[in-house]
Design a protein around this motif. Sequence first.
Motif, PDB file in Angstrom:
ATOM      1  N   GLY A 104       7.419 -11.080   0.221  1.00  0.00           N
ATOM      2  CA  GLY A 104       6.961 -10.635  -1.635  1.00  0.00           C
ATOM      3  C   GLY A 104       5.749  -9.660  -1.754  1.00  0.00           C
ATOM      4  N   LEU A 105       4.970 -10.055  -0.510  1.00  0.00           N
ATOM      5  CA  LEU A 105       3.827  -8.927  -0.399  1.00  0.00           C
ATOM      6  C   LEU A 105       3.730  -7.390   0.291  1.00  0.00           C
ATOM      7  N   LEU A 106       4.969  -8.007   1.053  1.00  0.00           N
ATOM      8  CA  LEU A 106       5.131  -6.701   1.791  1.00  0.00           C
ATOM      9  C   LEU A 106       5.910  -6.134   1.380  1.00  0.00           C
ATOM     10  N   LEU A 107       6.591  -5.980   0.256  1.00  0.00           N
ATOM     11  CA  LEU A 107       8.029  -5.340  -0.817  1.00  0.00           C
ATOM     12  C   LEU A 107       6.614  -4.846  -1.756  1.00  0.00           C
ATOM     13  N   GLY A 108       5.848  -5.773  -2.178  1.00  0.00           N
ATOM     14  CA  GLY A 108       5.043  -5.395  -3.090  1.00  0.00           C
ATOM     15  C   GLY A 108       3.963  -4.480  -3.185  1.00  0.00           C
ATOM     16  N   TRP A 109       3.834  -4.686  -1.584  1.00  0.00           N
ATOM     17  CA  TRP A 109       3.266  -2.911  -1.034  1.00  0.00           C
ATOM     18  C   TRP A 109       3.646  -2.165  -1.320  1.00  0.00           C
ATOM     19  N   VAL A 110       4.692  -2.060  -0.686  1.00  0.00           N
ATOM     20  CA  VAL A 110       6.040  -0.982  -0.613  1.00  0.00           C
ATOM     21  C   VAL A 110       5.851  -0.263  -1.910  1.00  0.00           C
ATOM     22  N   THR A 111       6.539  -0.880  -2.654  1.00  0.00           N
ATOM     23  CA  THR A 111       6.680  -0.824  -4.390  1.00  0.00           C
ATOM     24  C   THR A 111       5.432  -0.002  -4.603  1.00  0.00           C
ATOM     25  N   ALA A 112       3.646  -0.428  -4.955  1.00  0.00           N
ATOM     26  CA  ALA A 112       2.842   0.152  -5.380  1.00  0.00           C
ATOM     27  C   ALA A 112       3.037   1.701  -4.808  1.00  0.00           C
ATOM     28  N   GLN A 113       2.821   1.792  -3.257  1.00  0.00           N
ATOM     29  CA  GLN A 113       2.539   3.302  -2.446  1.00  0.00           C
ATOM     30  C   GLN A 113       4.182   4.004  -3.530  1.00  0.00           C
ATOM     31  N   LEU A 114       4.905   3.624  -3.654  1.00  0.00           N
ATOM     32  CA  LEU A 114       6.012   4.394  -4.045  1.00  0.00           C
ATOM     33  C   LEU A 114       5.758   4.628  -5.363  1.00  0.00           C
ATOM     34  N   LEU A 115       4.733   3.681  -6.314  1.00  0.00           N
ATOM     35  CA  LEU A 115       4.368   3.885  -7.650  1.00  0.00           C
ATOM     36  C   LEU A 115       3.064   5.050  -7.831  1.00  0.00           C
ATOM     37  N   ALA A 116       2.241   5.430  -6.513  1.00  0.00           N
ATOM     38  CA  ALA A 116       1.297   5.724  -6.438  1.00  0.00           C
ATOM     39  C   ALA A 116       2.406   7.462  -6.530  1.00  0.00           C
ATOM     40  N   THR A 157       2.261  -5.770  -7.084  1.00  0.00           N
ATOM     41  CA  THR A 157       2.493  -4.171  -7.688  1.00  0.00           C
ATOM     42  C   THR A 157       2.063  -3.805  -9.283  1.00  0.00           C
ATOM     43  N   GLY A 158       1.568  -5.614  -9.888  1.00  0.00           N
ATOM     44  CA  GLY A 158       0.365  -5.552 -11.081  1.00  0.00           C
ATOM     45  C   GLY A 158      -0.816  -5.299 -11.029  1.00  0.00           C
ATOM     46  N   SER A 159      -1.033  -4.967  -9.641  1.00  0.00           N
ATOM     47  CA  SER A 159      -2.687  -4.975  -9.421  1.00  0.00           C
ATOM     48  C   SER A 159      -3.034  -3.498  -8.142  1.00  0.00           C
ATOM     49  N   LEU A 160      -1.650  -3.354  -7.393  1.00  0.00           N
ATOM     50  CA  LEU A 160      -2.030  -2.315  -7.262  1.00  0.00           C
ATOM     51  C   LEU A 160      -1.338  -0.987  -7.346  1.00  0.00           C
ATOM     52  N   GLY A 161       0.320  -1.858  -7.673  1.00  0.00           N
ATOM     53  CA  GLY A 161       0.855  -0.366  -9.170  1.00  0.00           C
ATOM     54  C   GLY A 161       0.271  -0.218  -9.715  1.00  0.00           C
ATOM     55  N   THR A 162      -0.201  -0.920 -10.775  1.00  0.00           N
ATOM     56  CA  THR A 162      -1.129  -0.202 -11.997  1.00  0.00           C
ATOM     57  C   THR A 162      -1.850   0.778 -11.678  1.00  0.00           C
ATOM     58  N   ARG A 163      -2.696   1.024 -10.240  1.00  0.00           N
ATOM     59  CA  ARG A 163      -3.334   2.183 -10.240  1.00  0.00           C
ATOM     60  C   ARG A 163      -3.509   3.346  -9.926  1.00  0.00           C
ATOM     61  N   GLY A 164      -2.228   4.083  -9.605  1.00  0.00           N
ATOM     62  CA  GLY A 164      -1.609   5.196  -9.302  1.00  0.00           C
ATOM     63  C   GLY A 164      -0.691   5.577 -11.187  1.00  0.00           C
ATOM     64  N   MET A 165      -0.747   4.816 -11.891  1.00  0.00           N
ATOM     65  CA  MET A 165       0.315   4.810 -13.536  1.00  0.00           C
ATOM     66  C   MET A 165      -0.120   5.794 -14.328  1.00  0.00           C
ATOM     67  N   SER A 166      -0.380   6.344 -14.748  1.00  0.00           N
ATOM     68  CA  SER A 166      -0.226   7.333 -16.043  1.00  0.00           C
ATOM     69  C   SER A 166      -0.371   6.311 -16.674  1.00  0.00           C
ATOM     70  N   PRO A 167      -1.002   6.670 -18.418  1.00  0.00           N
ATOM     71  CA  PRO A 167      -1.376   6.430 -19.216  1.00  0.00           C
ATOM     72  C   PRO A 167       0.118   4.577 -19.886  1.00  0.00           C
ATOM     73  N   THR A 168       1.041   6.550 -19.638  1.00  0.00           N
ATOM     74  CA  THR A 168       2.263   6.440 -20.604  1.00  0.00           C
ATOM     75  C   THR A 168       2.709   5.479 -19.550  1.00  0.00           C
ATOM     76  N   THR A 169       2.422   5.205 -19.003  1.00  0.00           N
ATOM     77  CA  THR A 169       3.606   4.422 -17.977  1.00  0.00           C
ATOM     78  C   THR A 169       2.747   3.456 -17.962  1.00  0.00           C
ATOM     79  N   ARG A 170       2.039   3.189 -17.559  1.00  0.00           N
ATOM     80  CA  ARG A 170       1.327   1.772 -17.611  1.00  0.00           C
ATOM     81  C   ARG A 170       1.807   0.884 -18.947  1.00  0.00           C
ATOM     82  N   ILE A 171       2.044   1.524 -19.925  1.00  0.00           N
ATOM     83  CA  ILE A 171       2.521   1.286 -21.313  1.00  0.00           C
ATOM     84  C   ILE A 171       3.516   1.122 -21.610  1.00  0.00           C
ATOM     85  N   VAL A 172       3.917   1.879 -20.987  1.00  0.00           N
ATOM     86  CA  VAL A 172       5.790   1.528 -21.111  1.00  0.00           C
ATOM     87  C   VAL A 172       6.213   0.410 -20.380  1.00  0.00           C
ATOM     88  N   VAL A 173       5.968   0.499 -18.916  1.00  0.00           N
ATOM     89  CA  VAL A 173       6.060  -1.098 -17.767  1.00  0.00           C
ATOM     90  C   VAL A 173       5.374  -2.048 -18.837  1.00  0.00           C
TER      91      VAL A 173
END
Length: 201
Positions: A104-116, A157-173
């Motif tokens: 889970g940590l690995l997949l979450g990190w990969v997803t956070a990189q993609l989200l950025a 994903t919730g900790s690292l992935g949200t840093r690269g999200m735009s405000p609109t994306t953060r609200i939608v997600v």
Amino acid sequence: PGVLIAMLIVGGTLAWAGGIPLALALVFGALIAATDPVSVLAIFRRLGAPKRLEVLLEAESLFNDGTAIVLYNLALAGALSGAFSVWDGVLDFLWVAAGGLALGLLLGWVTAQLLARVDDYLVETTLTTVVAFGSYLLAEQMLVSGVLAVLAAGLVTGSLGTRGMSPTTRIVVFNFWEYAAFLANSAIFLLIGLNIDLGLL
């Protein structure tokens, strides 16, 4: 550790006082060892407690749920086979729990990189959905805990992935997952209600 201790206390007490075989008593102990934070979270919201405190309580509860599911599966396997080795049980628990968390940590990190690297709220919401369901399915294929894999992937994903999200994306997600959680909780309580025998109650 609290979930394991609760399982052992409940199972041991049930076996000693109720005359139930210890293996079956431990299965029951694992079933009820984890606590549900719904009522505590409702009180927190009513009192206006900090959001971070709610998140910490929910995360701890999810870890407890994942641990209880792993313990339940091990206890059930021991009860059905009739032979249970404490050492093998500990090793199985460590493999299943640690393997699920690591995946889970690995997949979450990969997803956070993609989200950025993506700036489309529909694609980013889809990525969070894929990591949630995909981490569970992949973990189950690897014979590790799917629940703990989803938990770890979600926290990263919730900790690292949200840093690269735009405000609109953060609200939608956030709104999407809040609605999904509401639907899941509603379905669980509806199914529980449908299974209650009112005459017996």
